[in-house]
Every structure is written in C-alpha cells, then in structure tokens.
Write an enzyme that holds these catalytic residues in place. Structure first.
Site, PDB file in Angstrom:
ATOM      1  N   CYS A  61       0.862  -1.188   0.000  1.00  0.00           N
ATOM      2  CA  CYS A  61       0.000   0.000   0.000  1.00  0.00           C
ATOM      3  C   CYS A  61       0.895   1.233   0.000  1.00  0.00           C
ATOM      4  CB  CYS A  61      -0.970  -0.022   1.180  1.00  0.00           C
ATOM      5  SG  CYS A  61      -0.181  -0.027   2.806  1.00  0.00           S
TER       6      CYS A  61
ATOM      7  N   ASN B  77       2.386   1.377   4.310  1.00  0.00           N
ATOM      8  CA  ASN B  77       2.700   0.087   4.957  1.00  0.00           C
ATOM      9  C   ASN B  77       2.455   0.155   6.468  1.00  0.00           C
ATOM     10  OD1 ASN B  77       5.623  -2.085   5.351  1.00  0.00           O
ATOM     11  ND2 ASN B  77       3.511  -2.680   5.051  1.00  0.00           N
TER      12      ASN B  77
ATOM     13  N   CYS C  62      -1.294   0.612   7.411  1.00  0.00           N
ATOM     14  CA  CYS C  62      -2.731   0.291   7.568  1.00  0.00           C
ATOM     15  C   CYS C  62      -3.132  -0.934   6.736  1.00  0.00           C
ATOM     16  CB  CYS C  62      -3.601   1.487   7.175  1.00  0.00           C
ATOM     17  SG  CYS C  62      -3.349   2.956   8.212  1.00  0.00           S
ATOM     18  N   ARG C  63      -3.246  -0.752   5.420  1.00  0.00           N
ATOM     19  CA  ARG C  63      -3.836  -1.802   4.588  1.00  0.00           C
ATOM     20  C   ARG C  63      -2.918  -2.998   4.362  1.00  0.00           C
ATOM     21  NH1 ARG C  63      -5.177   2.209  -0.157  1.00  0.00           N
ATOM     22  NH2 ARG C  63      -3.316   3.138   0.809  1.00  0.00           N
ATOM     23  N   SER C  64      -1.686  -2.751   3.934  1.00  0.00           N
ATOM     24  CA  SER C  64      -0.835  -3.916   3.607  1.00  0.00           C
ATOM     25  C   SER C  64      -0.398  -4.706   4.843  1.00  0.00           C
ATOM     26  CB  SER C  64       0.349  -3.538   2.706  1.00  0.00           C
ATOM     27  OG  SER C  64       1.205  -2.618   3.317  1.00  0.00           O
TER      28      SER C  64
ATOM     29  N   ASP D 267      -8.102   3.755   1.091  1.00  0.00           N
ATOM     30  CA  ASP D 267      -7.185   4.232   2.130  1.00  0.00           C
ATOM     31  C   ASP D 267      -7.989   4.695   3.351  1.00  0.00           C
ATOM     32  OD1 ASP D 267      -5.321   5.499   3.682  1.00  0.00           O
ATOM     33  OD2 ASP D 267      -4.493   6.724   2.058  1.00  0.00           O
TER      34      ASP D 267
HETATM   35  P1  4NP Z   1      -1.737   2.722   4.191  1.00  0.00           P
HETATM   36  O1  4NP Z   1      -2.391   4.056   4.806  1.00  0.00           O
HETATM   37  O2  4NP Z   1      -1.212   3.085   2.819  1.00  0.00           O
HETATM   38  O3  4NP Z   1      -2.877   1.789   4.130  1.00  0.00           O
HETATM   39  O4  4NP Z   1      -0.631   2.296   5.141  1.00  0.00           O
HETATM   40  C1  4NP Z   1      -1.718   5.271   4.841  1.00  0.00           C
HETATM   41  C2  4NP Z   1      -0.804   5.532   5.830  1.00  0.00           C
HETATM   42  C3  4NP Z   1      -0.178   6.748   5.896  1.00  0.00           C
HETATM   43  C4  4NP Z   1      -0.468   7.716   4.940  1.00  0.00           C
HETATM   44  C5  4NP Z   1      -1.375   7.459   3.938  1.00  0.00           C
HETATM   45  C6  4NP Z   1      -2.002   6.226   3.880  1.00  0.00           C
HETATM   46  N1  4NP Z   1       0.163   8.978   5.014  1.00  0.00           N
HETATM   47  O5  4NP Z   1      -0.162   9.843   4.170  1.00  0.00           O
HETATM   48  O6  4NP Z   1       1.010   9.192   5.883  1.00  0.00           O
END
Ligand code: 4NP
Length: 162
Positions: free
Chosen positions: A10, A13, A15-17, A128
């Site tokens: 994602c 790294n 939340c989702r992945s 997201d």
């Molecule tokens: P992820 O979520 O891609 O599912 O880990 C996010 C985590 C952090 C951010 C965006 C999405 N950020 O902009 O910091």
C-alpha cells in the site's frame, strides 16, 4: 524452504498492507502452509519506514483474532519483483507506482488485490482508511478477509502446479 511468496503493498505500509499480511499469514498458517508460503508487506512511500502498524489497524485486526504488531514498515523496491511470486497492490495508485518501479518482464507478478482476487465484492480497490473514521478500518478488514481466503485457494492451486 518456501515454495511461494506474496508481498502486499500500500502507500504507508502501516494500515492496509500490514492488515493483509497479518490476515493472509493467519489463513496460510490455518491451511498448514506456514512453512511453504512466505508473506510480507511494504509501502510505495517511505513516510513511515521502521514504524509499527497504525494502532487503529492493530486493534481492528485483534478483535478478529489477527496479530499485526510484529510488522515494521519498509519501502517496496524493484528487487521485490525478483524475490516474490506475487506483488499485490491495495489500490490503483499503488499498482501504478509499482508498475513504474519494476523492471521489464515482471508484469504477470503484479496484481490488484480486490479486482483480481475478490471480484465478487464489486469494487476494485482497498480504500485508504488513514484519514477517515473507524468504519473505514472495519471495511478494510472485511474485504481483506474475503480476498485473503480466495488468495489462499489461488496459492494452493499454484503449489500443485510445481
Ligand atoms: P496505508 O495508509 O497506505 O494503508 O498504510 C496510509 C498511511 C499513511 C499515509 C497514507 C495512507 N500517510 O499519508 O502518511
């Protein structure tokens, strides 16, 4: 010795992945394939490198019996397409960035998690949840569980080919 490997990717790294890594790892273990299938996750950004998963993702997963807290964020690299059999993007933006990161010849390894493994959900992407509310994290977990079940079945078939 691992016979198959899957990397979930994602943006951050956190939340989702990592949720996909923890859920899929759990299902791989349940299927008796823990010694056979390698599971990892990474981000296309370096925003959170070295950090533990977001506490909201950790708690949502924990309620359903999955453990994520061992995971640390790392950035995806071109070499991941050499090292893994599948590189599974959570959304189209990350899919696109991974397609630019990889060298030629690895097109078949790049997948979009929901579109390619859970088309029955009627959506393409894991959205997201980072800037949203609690429901976003619940939705993410639910769709990742469905796609992970299907991906375990896919991997079982791939293992039987070798
Ligand atoms: P992820 O979520 O891609 O599912 O880990 C996010 C985590 C952090 C951010 C965006 C999405 N950020 O902009 O910091």
């Amino acid at each position: 010795m691992y016979q198959y490997s899957v990397l979930f990717v994602c943006l951050g790294n956190i939340c989702r992945s990592p949720t996909a890594e923890g859920v899929f790892q759990h299902k791989v273990n349940e299927a008796g394939l823990g010694d056979v299938v390698k599971v990892d996750s990474a981000g296309t950004s370096a925003f959170h490198v070295g950090e533990s998963p977001d506490e909201r993702s950790v708690q949502e997963a924990k309620k359903a019996g999955y453990h994520l807290s061992y995971i640390r964020s790392r950035k995806a690299e071109a070499k991941d397409f050499v090292d893994f059999d599948l590189v599974v993007a959570m959304d189209l933006e990350n899919y696109h960035n991974l397609s630019l990161l990889k060298t030629n010849g690895y097109e078949n390894k790049l997948k979009l998690f929901i579109r390619d493994f859970a088309p029955e959900l009627g959506i393409e992407e894991v959205p997201d949840p980072y800037y949203g509310g609690a429901k976003g994290f619940t939705d993410v977990l639910n769709m990742i569980e469905v796609a992970s079940d299907n991906l375990v079945e896919f991997v079982k078939k791939e293992l039987n080919k070798t």
